[in-house]
Enzyme design. Structure first.
Site, PDB file in Angstrom:
ATOM      1  N   ASP A   1      -3.393   7.671   4.542  1.00  0.00           N
ATOM      2  CA  ASP A   1      -2.896   6.319   4.833  1.00  0.00           C
ATOM      3  C   ASP A   1      -3.557   5.777   6.102  1.00  0.00           C
ATOM      4  O   ASP A   1      -3.957   6.541   6.981  1.00  0.00           O
ATOM      5  CB  ASP A   1      -1.379   6.384   5.016  1.00  0.00           C
ATOM      6  CG  ASP A   1      -0.727   5.014   5.050  1.00  0.00           C
ATOM      7  OD1 ASP A   1      -1.361   4.044   4.595  1.00  0.00           O
ATOM      8  OD2 ASP A   1       0.420   4.917   5.515  1.00  0.00           O
ATOM      9  N   GLU A   2      -3.666   4.455   6.205  1.00  0.00           N
ATOM     10  CA  GLU A   2      -4.175   3.769   7.411  1.00  0.00           C
ATOM     11  C   GLU A   2      -5.535   4.340   7.858  1.00  0.00           C
ATOM     12  O   GLU A   2      -5.735   4.656   9.031  1.00  0.00           O
ATOM     13  CB  GLU A   2      -3.155   3.883   8.557  1.00  0.00           C
ATOM     14  CG  GLU A   2      -1.785   3.311   8.254  1.00  0.00           C
ATOM     15  CD  GLU A   2      -1.736   1.786   8.298  1.00  0.00           C
ATOM     16  OE1 GLU A   2      -2.814   1.152   8.327  1.00  0.00           O
ATOM     17  OE2 GLU A   2      -0.626   1.243   8.287  1.00  0.00           O
TER      18      GLU A   2
ATOM     19  N   ARG B   1       1.668 -11.496  10.209  1.00  0.00           N
ATOM     20  CA  ARG B   1       3.023 -10.994  10.457  1.00  0.00           C
ATOM     21  C   ARG B   1       4.068 -12.003   9.991  1.00  0.00           C
ATOM     22  O   ARG B   1       5.242 -11.652   9.846  1.00  0.00           O
ATOM     23  CB  ARG B   1       3.258 -10.738  11.960  1.00  0.00           C
ATOM     24  CG  ARG B   1       2.372  -9.733  12.666  1.00  0.00           C
ATOM     25  CD  ARG B   1       2.250  -8.420  11.956  1.00  0.00           C
ATOM     26  NE  ARG B   1       1.094  -8.415  11.069  1.00  0.00           N
ATOM     27  CZ  ARG B   1       0.920  -7.573  10.053  1.00  0.00           C
ATOM     28  NH1 ARG B   1       1.862  -6.707   9.764  1.00  0.00           N
ATOM     29  NH2 ARG B   1      -0.158  -7.619   9.310  1.00  0.00           N
TER      30      ARG B   1
ATOM     31  N   LYS C   1       0.824  -1.218   0.000  1.00  0.00           N
ATOM     32  CA  LYS C   1       0.000   0.000   0.000  1.00  0.00           C
ATOM     33  C   LYS C   1       0.854   1.262   0.000  1.00  0.00           C
ATOM     34  O   LYS C   1       0.504   2.258  -0.649  1.00  0.00           O
ATOM     35  CB  LYS C   1      -0.958   0.005   1.182  1.00  0.00           C
ATOM     36  CG  LYS C   1      -0.314   0.203   2.549  1.00  0.00           C
ATOM     37  CD  LYS C   1      -1.336   0.345   3.643  1.00  0.00           C
ATOM     38  CE  LYS C   1      -0.662   0.487   5.002  1.00  0.00           C
ATOM     39  NZ  LYS C   1       0.164   1.708   5.106  1.00  0.00           N
ATOM     40  N   THR C   2       1.980   1.243   0.727  1.00  0.00           N
ATOM     41  CA  THR C   2       2.841   2.424   0.763  1.00  0.00           C
ATOM     42  C   THR C   2       3.411   2.710  -0.619  1.00  0.00           C
ATOM     43  O   THR C   2       3.441   3.862  -1.076  1.00  0.00           O
ATOM     44  CB  THR C   2       3.991   2.224   1.772  1.00  0.00           C
ATOM     45  OG1 THR C   2       3.447   1.962   3.059  1.00  0.00           O
ATOM     46  CG2 THR C   2       4.870   3.463   1.847  1.00  0.00           C
TER      47      THR C   2
ATOM     48  N   GLN D   1      -7.641  -4.915   9.610  1.00  0.00           N
ATOM     49  CA  GLN D   1      -6.553  -4.616  10.548  1.00  0.00           C
ATOM     50  C   GLN D   1      -6.891  -3.449  11.461  1.00  0.00           C
ATOM     51  O   GLN D   1      -5.992  -2.802  12.011  1.00  0.00           O
ATOM     52  CB  GLN D   1      -5.261  -4.330   9.775  1.00  0.00           C
ATOM     53  CG  GLN D   1      -4.764  -5.530   8.973  1.00  0.00           C
ATOM     54  CD  GLN D   1      -3.396  -5.288   8.363  1.00  0.00           C
ATOM     55  OE1 GLN D   1      -2.381  -5.251   9.055  1.00  0.00           O
ATOM     56  NE2 GLN D   1      -3.355  -5.114   7.057  1.00  0.00           N
TER      57      GLN D   1
END
Length: 669
Positions: free
Chosen positions: A227-228, A604, A36-37, A258
């Site tokens: 973002d987020e 993770r 995504k970044t 998330q």
């Protein structure tokens, strides 16, 4: 228009579509490990290469580190510095905007900003100013009042509702907490200062109530990227919507699967209801995962499928097939700790560094036995985002009483225990200790009726409470039973101390209960304290290979692990009553957030994932308890997991699969 960047080559088809076609309101559902970044950075670069002015682009992140990294990567990609680009955290953008309209906000443009410590100190001053009106009621510490005020502001909820829901033991003080909050606000205004929460609330107020500011910024920002977005609170959500009012080019990136920070006032409804707020929303899905194996993602997809309130998505792996995640059944918390320590050593032999391994847990108290086992095996570890279990303030507080009984010459423990009481600072605590030494270092000296007459009245009151606790615990029955000793200390006032002094009091009391459970396995206090002392003196020296001295196994709560990744992840405590949190069973919204925690934990891991469930645990109130598997394990098809069972056989454990075949030590090759 020609571009210097080959977007089609650098991006996968999902990312390319977002970067080149996301005009208007857009929701990008970016699954774990989906880049995504990268997508955000390339979108900004694409806009700039299309001739969009840097000054008309706003890129908002959650941390200064993320903002710096994004800006640096954009500059590297473009090979120049786009001057005028607005890129920063919500608080940074809020601060910058408010300074441009300080007068309209009732400030001068040189207003100051309180950091968290300054804010606490000002609240402490306000509490003291109102103390004569509050009376003798035991009032929470400034840090707790700060948390109540902050949560109410960010969630845009009344203080009384926050106290009722999150701090019910302070309901009788609601009026006075509100009075402190009001005085705190007045003191900030008179001092021309804002705190961190003001940077959001005053920014949102500015955009909503000052037409000139709202026009200016909504005209300026033709493209807004966030973002987020699943972690935004109501104030952040409001500010973004006000900024997007004119052009409507707002692209929010996030993953509802998330969203795990509701305790910080993050509101999942912001992302879930985004398409309702913007009816013409285009929804994109980034489902190609570059982190985890297909087997891990198959498990993660299945976990999150059980949530009803979500945007469905299916993560697809770009990695080769590998072994299934392993479900490890162990006898108890000690077997769990021994299994992990042994597995870590085996993985090291296969050239997996400690830095590439992590142990995750729902709550810190679950790590006590593991930390002790790692210490005994000389395996260096770090606790991410916190201190080690036995080094926490509340653990050391309670242990100070135990140490006093075991060694009445222990000056540090005397001073720590005495300093917990109102009116007794380090100076008076030291005077009391010196009197104890002069009297032969005996607890019986302290319990004499006139001992402490040299103290002023306020200190005498606190010392009287200390003596009452000491009298309760200084008995033959308790001295050699550390579990009962700890439980008595808790019930003799330390639980109340937790409520009044710690923001996360309930979590700390769970830690203390686990300390008592841990102590139950010792037949005497000497051995218990000896092991604790061993743990405290351990400094994480090198093990096995000289080159590994700087490596450490990571221990972390799931909340602290979000955004990180490791080659091997071990997730402990997957039993009913420990995960999901018992309180979540009463509320479907909370239960879904717990399931999202499980999803975050599994995603993770890159290649190795171990899910570990003890079949029994000791409880100070009920004795040995048979543990059912976690509800979330019961939801999963068993063919997604490779099941192992650990049987104790001497100092180490042997691992068996469910067909009764021994599993040799190995790593994922």
């Amino acid at each position: 228009m020609a571009t210097s960047i080959d977007y089609q080559k650098d991006l996968n088809p999902e990312q390319f579509e977002v970067v080149t076609k996301s005009e208007g309101p857009c929701l990008v559902l970016a699954g774990a490990g989906s880049g995504k970044t990268r997508t955000l950075i390339y979108r900004v670069a694409y806009l700039l290469e299309q001739g969009v002015s840097p000054n008309s682009i706003l890129l908002v992140t959650f941390t200064n580190k993320a903002a710096r990294e994004m800006k640096d990567r954009i500059e590297m990609l473009l090979k120049n510095k786009p001057k005028g680009l607005w890129c920063g955290t919500f608080h940074h953008v809020g601060n910058r905007s408010i300074r441009m309209y300080a007068r309209q906000c009732g400030l001068t443009d040189d207003f100051g900003i309180l950091d968290a410590e300054d804010s606490r100190n000002l609240i402490k001053v306000c509490i003291k100013a109102l103390k004569s009106n509050i009376g003798d009621a035991r009032f929470p510490k400034a840090s707790i009042v700060q948390s109540i005020i902050s949560y109410a502001r960010n969630a845009t909820r009344p203080i009384e509702d926050v106290i009722d829901e999150k701090y019910p033991y302070f309901l009788h003080l609601t009026k006075w907490i509100k009075n402190v909050a009001a005085l705190y606000e007045r003191r900030k205004v008179s001092s021309n200062i804002l705190d961190y929460d003001d940077l959001l609330s005053r920014w949102a107020w500015l955009l909503e109530n000052v037409p000139e500011a709202q026009r200016r910024f909504s005209d300026q920002f033709k493209y807004i990227l966030v973002d987020e977005y699943q972690d935004t609170n109501r104030l952040q959500h409001k500010a973004i919507n006000l900024l997007a009012a004119k052009h409507g080019n707002v692209l929010v990136v996030g993953d509802d699967a998330q969203s795990i920070y509701s305790f910080r006032a993050a509101e999942i409804r912001n992302i879930l209801e985004f398409p309702n707020l913007y009816p013409k929303t285009k929804i994109y899905r980034l489902e190609t995962n570059y982190r985890s194996t297909p087997q891990i993602l198959q498990l993660a997809n299945n976990i999150i499928e059980h949530n009803m309130d979500q945007f469905p998505k299916k993560l697809r792996s770009m990695r080769e097939d590998f072994q299934k995640p392993c479900l490890i059944q162990v006898k108890d918390m000690y077997s769990q700790a021994a299994f992990i320590a042994q597995r870590v050593l085996e993985l090291q032999e296969e050239d997996v560094s400690l830095d590439d391994m992590a142990v995750l847990f729902r709550a810190h108290y679950q790590s006590a036995e593991l930390e002790m086992e790692l210490t005994k095996r000389n395996i260096p570890y770090v606790v991410r985002g916190g201190v080690r279990f036995f080094e926490q303030a509340h653990i050391k507080d309670v242990l100070s009483y135990v140490k006093i009984l075991h060694n009445t010459s222990d000056e540090i423990s005397w001073i720590r225990a005495l300093s917990l009481y109102r009116g007794i600072g380090p100076g008076y605590a030291d005077k009391i200790f010196q009197k104890v030494v002069a009297g032969g270092s005996k607890t019986s000296v302290v319990l004499k009726s006139k001992f402490g007459d040299f103290l002023p009245n306020r200190a005498q009151a606190g010392f009287g409470k200390f003596k009452a606790v000491l009298k309760k615990i200084d008995t033959k029955e308790l001295r050699e039973h550390p579990d009962a000793l700890i439980e008595t200390i808790l019930k003799s006032g330390y639980e109340d101390h937790c409520l009044l002094n710690f923001e996360n009091a309930q979590d700390r009391m769970l830690d203390l209960k686990e300390l008592a459970n841990f102590a139950h396995h010792y037949s005497n206090t000497k051995d218990f304290l000896q092991d604790i002392t061993l743990r405290e003196s351990f400094k994480g020296e090198t093990i096995i290979e000289p080159g590994s001295k700087d490596e450490s196994l990571v221990l972390s709560t799931i909340h602290q692990a979000k955004g990180l990744e490791w080659d091997v992840v071990m997730f402990i405590g997957l039993t009913d009553g420990q995960f999901p949190h018992p309180k979540s069973l009463e509320n479907s919204t909370q239960l879904e957030e717990e399931r999202r925690l499980f999803y975050v934990a599994t995603t993770r891991a890159k290649r190795g994932l171990y899910l570990i469930r003890p079949t029994t645990r000791y409880d100070i109130n009920f004795g040995t308890v048979i543990c059912r598997p976690s509800l979330f394990l019961q939801e999963l098809p068993q063919d997604l997991l490779e099941s192992w069972s650990v049987e104790e056989s001497g100092p180490e454990e042997e691992v068996w699969d469910m067909d009764g075949d021994r599993i040799p030590p190995r790593y994922l090759d």
